[in-house]
Scaffold this active site. Structure first.
Site, PDB file in Angstrom:
ATOM      1  N   GLY A  19     110.806 115.602 -60.944  1.00  0.00           N
ATOM      2  CA  GLY A  19     111.348 114.688 -59.851  1.00  0.00           C
ATOM      3  C   GLY A  19     112.813 114.572 -60.170  1.00  0.00           C
ATOM      4  O   GLY A  19     113.548 115.412 -61.173  1.00  0.00           O
TER       5      GLY A  19
ATOM      6  N   ASP B 222     107.596 101.005 -54.257  1.00  0.00           N
ATOM      7  CA  ASP B 222     107.596 102.361 -53.784  1.00  0.00           C
ATOM      8  C   ASP B 222     106.315 102.885 -53.612  1.00  0.00           C
ATOM      9  O   ASP B 222     105.812 104.031 -53.990  1.00  0.00           O
ATOM     10  CB  ASP B 222     108.578 103.202 -54.759  1.00  0.00           C
ATOM     11  CG  ASP B 222     108.843 104.581 -54.219  1.00  0.00           C
ATOM     12  OD1 ASP B 222     108.779 104.656 -53.071  1.00  0.00           O
ATOM     13  OD2 ASP B 222     109.115 105.587 -54.996  1.00  0.00           O
TER      14      ASP B 222
ATOM     15  N   GLY C  28     113.181 113.216 -63.917  1.00  0.00           N
ATOM     16  CA  GLY C  28     112.558 113.887 -65.160  1.00  0.00           C
ATOM     17  C   GLY C  28     111.785 114.571 -64.892  1.00  0.00           C
ATOM     18  O   GLY C  28     111.450 114.834 -63.675  1.00  0.00           O
TER      19      GLY C  28
END
Length: 441
Positions: free
Chosen positions: A43, A158, A46
């Site tokens: 992503g 999220d 990382g």
């Protein structure tokens, strides 16, 4: 678990060029303990590897932060917070974090349980439709995870299908696990529930699942997670997101101002729609006030709301009759719950007998020797070939009967269907329309 804060070297002291790239770290042993075996995904921050604890031989998942980001104080602070928030979570529906730290080479790492399965996004996009019961069970399990996280002061912020893994847990298939608390907020007394990474004015999250308050850059509390879970519930039931647009801004605008869309008819019931509507309310004060409240609402759904109607049922059963069936089903469920435990065991047999009786009544209404059409064939008005019959005329009459029935003219539809059968007794489409019209009457 390593619980000390990660200290930062003076600016410029770290030469990131000497650090191994997270993209090509297979075979490296991090901090002398964790061997990186396989790259699982990457992503913006990382990469995640399948790894092994070399001393214990235990398989784990290891998240590494990109070398070029590992020296930035903001990134380190966010990484530390992810580790801290995840370490507080003990519910089986939350991913377990076992270790975190910084290697001598300067690699930030987070060690988690290794999950074998697929995420909810992949399941929904695969074309394999989730039943209403499956969708509700998954959302309920995510609700349980959120209730636990919120109870220890962790807000995900999220939540999306990609962050919900469906794994095998003991004998249970598709056990929901919530992952990636990377931008979670820890609401504790040391930072007042906020810091410069989560303060108002910063929009964090994924546009398709963003609560209105997040879209406006306001400080979001645990009810933002419940909004996202409402979006996920809608998507799991319908197969698509509630809002779409040509850009992320279009989607965000919908979240701010557009009404909650209706569920597709085969999944729609007023009780189920009410849960989606409340979870996705624009104002946090109008939503469920806790994940436990949302879970309780799912548990309280009537049996009728858990059944997905096949498309052919939608063509045969009028909407106004669905409401009557729903009232009967709700009444039967209330009566069943009121029965003594010893009596309940006989209820399924009684229900089966009642169901058989209803089936016989419908069969008599439709007519004898009716050929049941294949629900997937979509040929509800197919004309059966018969010697001496004008197929175009029969087709026109079938369409007229169907139009009459859809327009609420059941008596006229009965007359038309009988006229068709007088001309051609073998037309099962007419028999079906006749039974349907009688049923509507």
């Amino acid at each position: 678990m390593t619980n000390s804060s990660i200290t930062q070297p003076p600016e410029g002291a770290m030469d990131t060029m000497l650090m191994p790239s997270v993209k090509s770290a297979v075979g490296i042993v991090v901090d002398g303990r964790y061997r990186l075996d396989e790259l699982l995904g990457e992503g913006g921050m990382g990469a995640v590897y399948r790894g092994t604890h070399v001393l214990m031989g235990k398989p784990v998942a290891i998240k590494l932060i990109h070398a070029e980001l590992a020296h930035l104080p903001e990134v380190v602070a966010r990484f530390e917070r992810e580790a801290r928030s995840a370490s507080l979570l003990k519910d089986p529906h939350c991913i377990s974090v076992t270790d975190f730290g910084k290697s001598p080479e300067g690699m930030l790492y987070l060690v988690m349980e290794l999950l074998e399965g697929e995420d909810l996004h992949s399941r929904v996009q695969s074309g394999i439709s989730l039943s209403t019961e499956q969708a509700l069970r998954i959302v309920k399990e995510v609700g349980v995870a959120l209730a636990h996280a919120h109870s220890v002061g962790v807000v995900h912020r999220d939540l999306k299908p990609e962050n919900i893994m469906l794994v095998r847990h003991g004998d249970e298939e598709d056990f929901a696990k919530v992952i990636d608390f990377g931008i979670a907020r820890i609401a504790d007394s040391t930072n007042g529930g906020d810091d410069r990474l989560t303060r108002a004015g910063f929009v964090l999250g994924t546009p398709a699942y963003l609560s209105p308050e997040q879209a406006l850059g306001e400080v979001a509390d645990h009810r933002a997670d419940l909004y996202a879970l409402g979006v996920i519930l809608y998507e799991a039931l319908s197969g698509h997101q509630p809002y779409s647009g040509d850009s992320a801004m279009d989607v965000v605008t919908h979240h701010l101002s557009s009404p909650v869309p209706r569920l597709p008819r085969q999944r729609y019931t007023p009780e189920l729609q009410a849960i989606v509507d409340k979870a996705m309310a624009k104002s946090p004060t109008q939503r469920f006030q806790s994940a436990a409240e949302l879970v309780e609402a799912i548990d309280g759904l009537p049996v009728w709301a858990l059944v997905s109607s096949p498309s052919w049922v939608n063509r045969i059963v009028p909407t106004k009759f669905e409401d009557k069936l729903r009232l009967v089903a709700n009444s039967m469920q209330r009566r069943y719950r009121a029965l003594p435990p010893k009596t309940r065991r006989f209820a399924p047999y009684v229900a089966g007998a009642v169901g058989l009786a209803v089936a016989l009544i419908i069969g008599l209404a439709v007519g004898d020797d009716v050929e049941v059409p294949d629900p997937s064939s979509n040929k509800a008005l197919m004309v059966v070939e018969s010697p001496g019959v004008d197929e175009k005329e029969i087709k026109a009459m079938l369409e007229r009967a169907d139009t009459q029935l859809r327009g609420g003219l059941a008596k006229e539809a009965v007359i038309t269907a009988k006229e068709i059968l007088s001309k051609s007794p073998g037309q099962w489409s007419a028999q079906l329309l006749l039974g349907h019209a009688k049923f509507a009457q």
